[in-house]
Design a protein around this motif. Structure first.
Motif, mmCIF file in Angstrom:
data_model
loop_
_atom_site.group_PDB
_atom_site.id
_atom_site.type_symbol
_atom_site.label_atom_id
_atom_site.label_comp_id
_atom_site.label_asym_id
_atom_site.label_seq_id
_atom_site.Cartn_x
_atom_site.Cartn_y
_atom_site.Cartn_z
ATOM 1 N N CYS A 22 -6.815 63.016 21.378
ATOM 2 C CA CYS A 22 -5.378 62.937 21.650
ATOM 3 C C CYS A 22 -4.800 61.784 20.831
ATOM 4 C CB CYS A 22 -5.126 62.705 23.130
ATOM 5 S SG CYS A 22 -3.402 62.370 23.556
ATOM 6 N N ILE A 23 -3.751 62.069 20.092
ATOM 7 C CA ILE A 23 -3.087 61.044 19.298
ATOM 8 C C ILE A 23 -1.632 60.943 19.717
ATOM 9 C CG2 ILE A 23 -2.383 60.320 16.988
ATOM 10 C CD1 ILE A 23 -4.828 61.710 15.891
ATOM 11 N N ALA A 24 -1.211 59.731 20.028
ATOM 12 C CA ALA A 24 0.189 59.469 20.356
ATOM 13 C C ALA A 24 0.924 59.089 19.091
ATOM 14 C CB ALA A 24 0.297 58.354 21.388
ATOM 15 N N SER A 25 2.068 59.707 18.876
ATOM 16 C CA SER A 25 2.840 59.432 17.666
ATOM 17 C C SER A 25 4.325 59.319 18.004
ATOM 18 C CB SER A 25 2.619 60.534 16.628
ATOM 19 O OG SER A 25 3.084 61.774 17.119
ATOM 20 N N GLY A 26 5.068 58.761 17.054
ATOM 21 C CA GLY A 26 6.499 58.602 17.255
ATOM 22 C C GLY A 26 6.882 57.141 17.287
ATOM 23 N N SER A 27 7.985 56.871 17.924
ATOM 24 C CA SER A 27 8.525 55.510 17.977
ATOM 25 C C SER A 27 7.878 54.753 19.134
ATOM 26 C CB SER A 27 10.043 55.556 18.142
ATOM 27 O OG SER A 27 10.650 56.244 17.061
ATOM 28 N N ILE A 28 6.685 54.224 18.863
ATOM 29 C CA ILE A 28 5.896 53.546 19.891
ATOM 30 C C ILE A 28 5.910 52.051 19.665
ATOM 31 C CG2 ILE A 28 3.586 53.277 20.871
ATOM 32 C CD1 ILE A 28 3.086 56.217 20.074
ATOM 33 N N PHE A 29 6.224 51.317 20.712
ATOM 34 C CA PHE A 29 6.189 49.864 20.652
ATOM 35 C C PHE A 29 4.815 49.353 21.067
ATOM 36 C CE2 PHE A 29 7.658 45.639 20.545
ATOM 37 C CZ PHE A 29 7.307 44.994 21.707
ATOM 38 N N ARG A 30 4.310 49.861 22.192
ATOM 39 C CA ARG A 30 2.987 49.440 22.667
ATOM 40 C C ARG A 30 2.432 50.477 23.626
ATOM 41 N NH1 ARG A 30 2.734 43.964 25.839
ATOM 42 N NH2 ARG A 30 3.080 45.282 27.649
ATOM 43 N N VAL A 31 1.132 50.712 23.524
ATOM 44 C CA VAL A 31 0.457 51.651 24.415
ATOM 45 C C VAL A 31 -0.399 50.872 25.398
ATOM 46 C CG1 VAL A 31 -1.064 53.643 24.587
ATOM 47 C CG2 VAL A 31 0.420 53.390 22.588
ATOM 48 N N ASN A 32 -0.257 51.165 26.664
ATOM 49 C CA ASN A 32 -1.111 50.551 27.679
ATOM 50 C C ASN A 32 -2.299 51.468 27.968
ATOM 51 O OD1 ASN A 32 0.561 48.366 27.692
ATOM 52 N ND2 ASN A 32 1.150 48.545 29.838
ATOM 53 N N THR A 33 -2.385 51.976 29.172
ATOM 54 C CA THR A 33 -3.503 52.825 29.555
ATOM 55 C C THR A 33 -3.349 54.231 28.981
ATOM 56 O OG1 THR A 33 -3.865 51.587 31.591
ATOM 57 C CG2 THR A 33 -4.738 53.823 31.511
ATOM 58 N N MET A 34 -4.462 54.772 28.500
ATOM 59 C CA MET A 34 -4.517 56.173 28.076
ATOM 60 C C MET A 34 -5.610 56.854 28.881
ATOM 61 S SD MET A 34 -3.994 56.038 23.941
ATOM 62 C CE MET A 34 -3.373 57.735 23.850
ATOM 63 N N GLY A 35 -5.416 58.128 29.129
ATOM 64 C CA GLY A 35 -6.424 58.806 29.946
ATOM 65 C C GLY A 35 -6.374 60.306 29.814
ATOM 66 N N TRP A 36 -7.313 60.931 30.499
ATOM 67 C CA TRP A 36 -7.422 62.383 30.557
ATOM 68 C C TRP A 36 -7.395 62.820 32.012
ATOM 69 C CZ3 TRP A 36 -7.184 65.446 26.356
ATOM 70 C CH2 TRP A 36 -7.393 64.857 25.113
ATOM 71 N N TYR A 37 -6.521 63.746 32.299
ATOM 72 C CA TYR A 37 -6.451 64.386 33.601
ATOM 73 C C TYR A 37 -6.838 65.841 33.414
ATOM 74 C CZ TYR A 37 -3.930 60.370 35.494
ATOM 75 O OH TYR A 37 -3.584 59.107 35.909
ATOM 76 N N ARG A 38 -7.200 66.482 34.518
ATOM 77 C CA ARG A 38 -7.529 67.903 34.434
ATOM 78 C C ARG A 38 -7.013 68.637 35.649
ATOM 79 N NH1 ARG A 38 -14.161 67.818 35.127
ATOM 80 N NH2 ARG A 38 -14.219 67.179 37.322
ATOM 81 N N GLN A 39 -6.724 69.909 35.424
ATOM 82 C CA GLN A 39 -6.217 70.745 36.510
ATOM 83 C C GLN A 39 -6.903 72.102 36.447
ATOM 84 O OE1 GLN A 39 -1.937 71.178 36.641
ATOM 85 N NE2 GLN A 39 -2.006 71.721 38.819
ATOM 86 N N ALA A 91 -11.135 73.676 33.324
ATOM 87 C CA ALA A 91 -9.792 73.235 33.684
ATOM 88 C C ALA A 91 -8.961 73.106 32.417
ATOM 89 C CB ALA A 91 -9.838 71.890 34.399
ATOM 90 N N VAL A 92 -7.671 72.919 32.626
ATOM 91 C CA VAL A 92 -6.808 72.477 31.536
ATOM 92 C C VAL A 92 -6.825 70.950 31.553
ATOM 93 C CG1 VAL A 92 -4.490 72.445 30.554
ATOM 94 C CG2 VAL A 92 -5.346 74.515 31.688
ATOM 95 N N TYR A 93 -7.140 70.362 30.415
ATOM 96 C CA TYR A 93 -7.229 68.913 30.300
ATOM 97 C C TYR A 93 -5.959 68.377 29.621
ATOM 98 C CZ TYR A 93 -12.051 68.890 31.836
ATOM 99 O OH TYR A 93 -13.195 69.008 32.596
ATOM 100 N N TYR A 94 -5.366 67.379 30.261
ATOM 101 C CA TYR A 94 -4.115 66.797 29.782
ATOM 102 C C TYR A 94 -4.323 65.346 29.381
ATOM 103 C CZ TYR A 94 -1.841 70.780 32.055
ATOM 104 O OH TYR A 94 -1.453 72.039 32.437
ATOM 105 N N CYS A 95 -3.829 64.999 28.230
ATOM 106 C CA CYS A 95 -3.811 63.608 27.790
ATOM 107 C C CYS A 95 -2.606 62.907 28.417
ATOM 108 C CB CYS A 95 -3.715 63.572 26.275
ATOM 109 S SG CYS A 95 -3.604 61.919 25.566
ATOM 110 N N ASN A 96 -2.805 61.663 28.804
ATOM 111 C CA ASN A 96 -1.727 60.865 29.393
ATOM 112 C C ASN A 96 -1.703 59.492 28.754
ATOM 113 O OD1 ASN A 96 -1.165 58.610 31.701
ATOM 114 N ND2 ASN A 96 0.190 60.362 31.939
#
Length: 122
Positions: A22-39, A91-96
């Motif tokens: 998972c890659i976060a892109s765009g106008s980002i100032f700072r990233v704190n916690t990143m994770g994976w959820y599933r449903q 499951a479907v895995y979601y990046c957060n």
């Protein structure tokens, strides 16, 4: 605008491995916690694993010892290495990502990816 782009899902047999990215892109100032959820079908979304800005990791009991979460801080990326997969991991895995955008650097917001399907057959 911030976007999370996921990849790496698929279908495997029990005991197999997959790696989610998972890659976060765009106008980002700072990233704190990143994770994976599933449903899973008919169930609530649950945390699989997350990793703080300082590198502290947290895993659901059901994935401990089998999944490993890592980050690339320079790329604003998070990865989930999934080994010894079981049918119940289907499951479907979601990046957060908890992050501060450049537009609102004083406010922390939660962003989600579109989800990627992981199917484990017995």
């Amino acid at each position: 605008q911030v976007q999370l782009a996921e990849s790496g899902g698929g279908s495997v047999q029990a005991g197999g491995s997959l790696r989610l990215s998972c890659i976060a892109s765009g106008s980002i100032f700072r990233v704190n916690t990143m994770g994976w959820y599933r449903q899973a079908p008919g169930k609530q979304r649950e945390l699989a694993a997350d990793i703080t800005r300082g590198g502290r990791t947290n895993y659901a009991d059901s994935v401990k010892g089998r999944f490993t979460i890592t980050r690339d801080y320079g790329q604003n990326a998070v990865y989930l290495q999934m080994n010894s997969l079981k049918p119940e991991d289907t499951a479907v895995y979601y990046c957060n990502a908890e992050l501060y955008s450049s537009a609102t650097p004083d406010f922390r917001n939660n962003y989600w990816g579109q989800g990627t399907q992981v199917t484990v057959s017995s």
